[in-house]
Design a protein around this motif. Structure first.
Motif, PDB file in Angstrom:
ATOM      1  N   HIS A 161       0.849  -1.197   0.000  1.00 15.40           N
ATOM      2  CA  HIS A 161       0.000   0.000   0.000  1.00 15.40           C
ATOM      3  C   HIS A 161       0.879   1.240   0.000  1.00 15.40           C
ATOM      4  CE1 HIS A 161      -3.578  -2.419   0.668  1.00 15.40           C
ATOM      5  NE2 HIS A 161      -2.917  -3.063   1.636  1.00 15.40           N
ATOM      6  N   ARG A 162       1.111   1.791  -1.158  1.00 16.12           N
ATOM      7  CA  ARG A 162       1.891   3.007  -1.317  1.00 16.12           C
ATOM      8  C   ARG A 162       0.946   4.146  -1.711  1.00 16.12           C
ATOM      9  NH1 ARG A 162       4.509  -1.111  -4.120  1.00 16.12           N
ATOM     10  NH2 ARG A 162       6.446  -1.844  -3.119  1.00 16.12           N
ATOM     11  N   GLY A 163       1.184   5.295  -1.160  1.00 17.04           N
ATOM     12  CA  GLY A 163       0.319   6.422  -1.468  1.00 17.04           C
ATOM     13  C   GLY A 163      -0.914   6.432  -0.569  1.00 17.04           C
ATOM     14  N   ASN A 164      -2.007   7.045  -1.061  1.00 18.54           N
ATOM     15  CA  ASN A 164      -3.250   7.179  -0.297  1.00 18.54           C
ATOM     16  C   ASN A 164      -4.059   5.879  -0.400  1.00 18.54           C
ATOM     17  OD1 ASN A 164      -5.903   7.886   0.634  1.00 18.54           O
ATOM     18  ND2 ASN A 164      -5.352  10.035   0.344  1.00 18.54           N
ATOM     19  N   LEU A 165      -4.378   5.311   0.756  1.00 14.64           N
ATOM     20  CA  LEU A 165      -5.025   3.999   0.781  1.00 14.64           C
ATOM     21  C   LEU A 165      -6.367   4.000   0.065  1.00 14.64           C
ATOM     22  CD1 LEU A 165      -5.179   1.073   1.824  1.00 14.64           C
ATOM     23  CD2 LEU A 165      -6.180   1.960   3.926  1.00 14.64           C
ATOM     24  N   TYR A 166      -7.162   5.070   0.262  1.00 13.24           N
ATOM     25  CA  TYR A 166      -8.534   5.075  -0.253  1.00 13.24           C
ATOM     26  C   TYR A 166      -8.646   5.755  -1.621  1.00 13.24           C
ATOM     27  CZ  TYR A 166      -9.804   3.546   4.407  1.00 13.24           C
ATOM     28  OH  TYR A 166      -9.906   2.830   5.561  1.00 13.24           O
ATOM     29  N   VAL A 167      -7.526   6.279  -2.111  1.00 14.48           N
ATOM     30  CA  VAL A 167      -7.534   6.892  -3.445  1.00 14.48           C
ATOM     31  C   VAL A 167      -6.841   5.984  -4.439  1.00 14.48           C
ATOM     32  CG1 VAL A 167      -6.782   8.871  -4.830  1.00 14.48           C
ATOM     33  CG2 VAL A 167      -7.626   9.215  -2.488  1.00 14.48           C
ATOM     34  N   ASP A 168      -5.667   5.508  -4.066  1.00 12.93           N
ATOM     35  CA  ASP A 168      -4.904   4.619  -4.935  1.00 12.93           C
ATOM     36  C   ASP A 168      -5.323   3.180  -4.666  1.00 12.93           C
ATOM     37  OD1 ASP A 168      -3.536   6.891  -5.742  1.00 12.93           O
ATOM     38  OD2 ASP A 168      -2.032   6.671  -4.158  1.00 12.93           O
ATOM     39  N   LYS A 169      -5.997   2.564  -5.623  1.00 12.15           N
ATOM     40  CA  LYS A 169      -6.457   1.195  -5.471  1.00 12.15           C
ATOM     41  C   LYS A 169      -5.288   0.237  -5.695  1.00 12.15           C
ATOM     42  CE  LYS A 169     -10.663   2.500  -4.790  1.00 12.15           C
ATOM     43  NZ  LYS A 169     -11.253   2.400  -3.447  1.00 12.15           N
ATOM     44  N   THR A 170      -4.988  -0.565  -4.685  1.00 13.24           N
ATOM     45  CA  THR A 170      -3.872  -1.494  -4.756  1.00 13.24           C
ATOM     46  C   THR A 170      -4.229  -2.648  -5.690  1.00 13.24           C
ATOM     47  OG1 THR A 170      -3.292  -0.935  -2.489  1.00 13.24           O
ATOM     48  CG2 THR A 170      -2.305  -2.926  -3.402  1.00 13.24           C
ATOM     49  N   ALA A 171      -3.322  -2.915  -6.635  1.00 11.97           N
ATOM     50  CA  ALA A 171      -3.547  -4.015  -7.581  1.00 11.97           C
ATOM     51  C   ALA A 171      -3.428  -5.355  -6.874  1.00 11.97           C
ATOM     52  CB  ALA A 171      -2.541  -3.936  -8.719  1.00 11.97           C
ATOM     53  N   THR A 172      -4.168  -6.356  -7.338  1.00 13.24           N
ATOM     54  CA  THR A 172      -4.170  -7.667  -6.700  1.00 13.24           C
ATOM     55  C   THR A 172      -3.466  -8.739  -7.522  1.00 13.24           C
ATOM     56  OG1 THR A 172      -6.326  -8.133  -7.686  1.00 13.24           O
ATOM     57  CG2 THR A 172      -6.337  -7.172  -5.493  1.00 13.24           C
ATOM     58  N   ASP A 173      -2.990  -8.399  -8.752  1.00 15.68           N
ATOM     59  CA  ASP A 173      -2.307  -9.422  -9.539  1.00 15.68           C
ATOM     60  C   ASP A 173      -0.849  -9.526  -9.086  1.00 15.68           C
ATOM     61  OD1 ASP A 173      -0.708  -7.657 -11.913  1.00 15.68           O
ATOM     62  OD2 ASP A 173      -2.445  -6.716 -10.931  1.00 15.68           O
ATOM     63  N   CYS A 174      -0.277 -10.712  -9.201  1.00 16.91           N
ATOM     64  CA  CYS A 174       1.086 -10.993  -8.727  1.00 16.91           C
ATOM     65  C   CYS A 174       2.114 -10.072  -9.376  1.00 16.91           C
ATOM     66  CB  CYS A 174       1.464 -12.443  -9.015  1.00 16.91           C
ATOM     67  SG  CYS A 174       0.304 -13.641  -8.335  1.00 16.91           S
ATOM     68  N   ASN A 175       1.941  -9.812 -10.638  1.00 18.11           N
ATOM     69  CA  ASN A 175       2.933  -9.063 -11.399  1.00 18.11           C
ATOM     70  C   ASN A 175       3.100  -7.633 -10.898  1.00 18.11           C
ATOM     71  OD1 ASN A 175       4.775  -9.522 -13.654  1.00 18.11           O
ATOM     72  ND2 ASN A 175       3.639  -7.885 -14.709  1.00 18.11           N
ATOM     73  N   ALA A 176       2.030  -7.115 -10.209  1.00 20.23           N
ATOM     74  CA  ALA A 176       2.108  -5.743  -9.726  1.00 20.23           C
ATOM     75  C   ALA A 176       3.254  -5.571  -8.725  1.00 20.23           C
ATOM     76  CB  ALA A 176       0.781  -5.346  -9.086  1.00 20.23           C
ATOM     77  N   CYS A 177       3.536  -6.611  -7.936  1.00 20.19           N
ATOM     78  CA  CYS A 177       4.605  -6.536  -6.939  1.00 20.19           C
ATOM     79  C   CYS A 177       5.836  -7.363  -7.338  1.00 20.19           C
ATOM     80  CB  CYS A 177       4.111  -7.005  -5.572  1.00 20.19           C
ATOM     81  SG  CYS A 177       2.872  -5.934  -4.827  1.00 20.19           S
ATOM     82  N   HIS A 178       5.633  -8.394  -8.139  1.00 21.77           N
ATOM     83  CA  HIS A 178       6.697  -9.366  -8.399  1.00 21.77           C
ATOM     84  C   HIS A 178       7.203  -9.357  -9.848  1.00 21.77           C
ATOM     85  CE1 HIS A 178       6.005 -11.087  -4.429  1.00 21.77           C
ATOM     86  NE2 HIS A 178       4.697 -11.138  -4.717  1.00 21.77           N
ATOM     87  N   ALA A 179       7.051  -8.259 -10.549  1.00 20.78           N
ATOM     88  CA  ALA A 179       7.488  -8.209 -11.952  1.00 20.78           C
ATOM     89  C   ALA A 179       8.996  -8.426 -12.084  1.00 20.78           C
ATOM     90  CB  ALA A 179       7.083  -6.880 -12.577  1.00 20.78           C
ATOM     91  N   LYS A 180       9.779  -7.880 -11.136  1.00 17.32           N
ATOM     92  CA  LYS A 180      11.234  -8.017 -11.227  1.00 17.32           C
ATOM     93  C   LYS A 180      11.703  -9.441 -10.975  1.00 17.32           C
ATOM     94  CE  LYS A 180      12.150  -6.597  -6.427  1.00 17.32           C
ATOM     95  NZ  LYS A 180      10.756  -6.507  -6.016  1.00 17.32           N
ATOM     96  N   LYS A 181      10.883 -10.265 -10.363  1.00 16.08           N
ATOM     97  CA  LYS A 181      11.242 -11.655 -10.088  1.00 16.08           C
ATOM     98  C   LYS A 181      10.749 -12.610 -11.178  1.00 16.08           C
ATOM     99  CE  LYS A 181      11.085 -10.908  -5.081  1.00 16.08           C
ATOM    100  NZ  LYS A 181      10.487 -11.366  -3.793  1.00 16.08           N
ATOM    101  N   ASP A 182      10.133 -12.074 -12.224  1.00 17.92           N
ATOM    102  CA  ASP A 182       9.567 -12.905 -13.286  1.00 17.92           C
ATOM    103  C   ASP A 182      10.677 -13.358 -14.229  1.00 17.92           C
ATOM    104  OD1 ASP A 182       8.001 -14.194 -15.109  1.00 17.92           O
ATOM    105  OD2 ASP A 182       7.094 -12.356 -15.942  1.00 17.92           O
TER     106      ASP A 182
END
Length: 505
Positions: A401-422
């Motif tokens: 959760h980076r930025g404003n919790l209720y404004v910035d919707k956090t993505a739920t797909d794996c690639n959103a956080c783990h792209a560098k490990k792909d």
């Protein structure tokens, strides 16, 4: 018998000689008639077939009914005397050919059974003489069945209650009345049982009688109509002084110190309607808030004592829970009048305690409890659509959760956080969960038989993935023919074609 017939034939021959005209059948029958018919049948005496059919005696009754239609209707409907006497033929009671003055209708009044009619003689009717109901010169069937037919002169109601006297009277005695007033819309109870009928039903009026007390008791109304016409709200029919008014059934039940107060203290000038319910209507002088909190004193005070307050903050839009329960009223309500409306958002009082510096919005209650800031109640599995499992449980909130919790919707797909490990470099898409688990990247769940069109069978199941997927990204689309990987193993030098599975396994 033969002599009689020969004599009859001789008479006919003589008659034919004297009267050369052709003889008719009814003339012959007239010659053998046993006697004159009664005066009422004289006009059809020469027409024997009106009453007789040769050799068909059993059909004689039908011929009688053709003329005597009233009797026919009674027999068909089984009503009246003839309707109850269907077991006899007409000639058994009404014999003919006995002369003009003969009486073919004979009734023995002393032995007649009236139960075979539609009017049973019950009660006093059993002693009445026949002529009292059956007028001279009229048929017995014409006697009236309704009470009013004979007793119109006895009707003291002069027809105002209709003609069905049996609703109230019986056949034993006119004065013996069986009317049940409880079956009407006004049951007689208390002192209403004793008065005579005429006390309420004047001028023999029994319909559309008023049911309101004032209809009869207007002179007894000490309130002079100020309380309306429904005296039964306070008084009973046992007596005017017997008051049964229950203030608890009104919109203002009497409790506490209101119970011993006299009625006139609140209901002045005998005014019982539209009396105000607000406390300030009677207690304005006791209001220390000088009207700043409105007229609903009962929100804080009770009717036992002004000093005893019963205000329950739990009934407001902001119940006091946890640490809030021990907070002084003035900490939030800056005005002594308590007519201010403090904001209910946590941030309005606890902005200095917000370690998130507003990035997570003002709904502190989403994660924190009122017991303490350090006690959190947020459950990611229950409160969101993204359940944290395995290695995700130990990850800090700020990692995702980076930025404003209720404004910035956090993505739920794996690639959103783990792209560098792909390691596949995006070649297999973003649905990492198809092959990998949340416990570790190295643990895979990929099933070649389930997830592809090429199940690994035999020795293929033991071969390392990189043996076929050479670039390590698994994004290449491999052909499924054997020759693709086994060209060097083809001893036939491609002479048998690429379909090795026809011979080899």
């Amino acid at each position: 018998m033969g002599c009689l017939m020969r004599g009859l034939l001789a008479c006919l021959l003589v008659a034919g000689a004297l009267h050369p005209q052709p003889l008719r059948a009814d003339t012959v029958e007239t010659l053998v008639m046993p006697g004159k018919v009664i005066q009422g049948h004289a006009d059809i005496e020469a027409q024997c077939r009106k009453c007789h059919l040769p050799f068909k005696k059993q059909e004689q009754d039908a011929l009688c009914i053709d003329c005597h239609k009233e009797v026919g209707r009674d027999r068909a409907a089984r009503t009246g005397f003839h309707g109850h006497a269907t077991d006899k033929s007409c000639r058994e009671c009404h014999a003919e050919h006995k002369g003009r003055a003969a009486r073919v209708v004979v009734l023995d009044q002393d032995r007649f059974d009236h139960t075979r009619t539609d009017f049973l003689l019950r009660g006093r009717h059993g002693n009445v003489k026949c002529r009292d109901c059956h007028a001279e010169g009229k048929k017995y069937r014409e006697a009236a069945h309704e009470c009013n037919g004979c007793h119109k002169k006895d009707d003291v109601h002069r027809g105002k209650l209709g003609t069905d006297c049996t609703n109230c009277h019986n056949e034993t005695l006119w004065k013996e009345v069986r009317f049940d007033h409880d079956k009407t819309r006004f049951k007689l109870t208390g002192k209403h049982v004793q008065p005579k009928c005429a006390a309420c039903h004047r001028d023999q009026k029994f319909k559309d009688m008023p049911r309101e007390c004032v209809g009869c008791h207007r002179k007894d109304d000490t309130h002079k109509g100020a309380l309306g016409a429904n005296c039964g709200n306070c008084h009973s029919d046992r007596g005017w002084k017997d008051v049964l008014f229950d203030h608890q059934k009104t919109q203002f039940p009497l409790t506490g110190k209101h119970v011993p107060v006299k009625c006139s203290a609140c209901h002045r000038d005998q005014a019982f309607k539209q009396t105000p319910h607000e406390c300030s209507a009677c207690h304005r002088k006791d209001d220390v808030h000088k009207g700043t909190l409105g007229s609903e004193c009962a929100k804080c005070h009770n009717d036992r004592s002004w000093k005893e307050t019963s205000f329950d903050h739990g009934r407001t839009n902001f119940p006091l829970l946890g640490a809030h329960a021990g907070t002084r009223c003035l900490a939030c309500h800056k005005s002594q009048a308590f007519n201010d409306k403090p904001p209910t958002a946590c941030n309005s009082c606890h902005q200095k305690d917000d370690v998130h510096k507003g990035r997570f919005g003002g709904k502190c209650e989403s994660c924190h409890a009122e017991k303490s800031w350090k006690a959190t109640k947020f459950d990611h599995s229950l409160d969101t659509r993204y359940e944290l499992r395995d290695a995700h449980r130990s990850v800090k909130c700020d990692a995702c959760h980076r930025g404003n919790l209720y404004v910035d919707k956090t993505a739920t797909d794996c690639n959103a956080c783990h792209a560098k490990k792909d390691v596949h470099r995006g070649g297999l898409g973003t649905r990492c969960e198809t092959c990998h688990r949340e416990s570790t990247w190295k643990a895979t769940t990929f099933d070649h038989a389930r997830n592809t069109r090429y199940p690994l069978l035999g020795r293929h199941s033991a071969i390392a993935c990189k043996s076929c997927h050479l670039d390590g990204s698994f994004s290449d689309r491999l052909k499924s023919e054997c020759i693709t990987c086994h060209r060097k193993d083809d001893k036939h030098a491609n002479q048998e074609g690429p379909q090795c599975e026809r011979c080899h396994e």
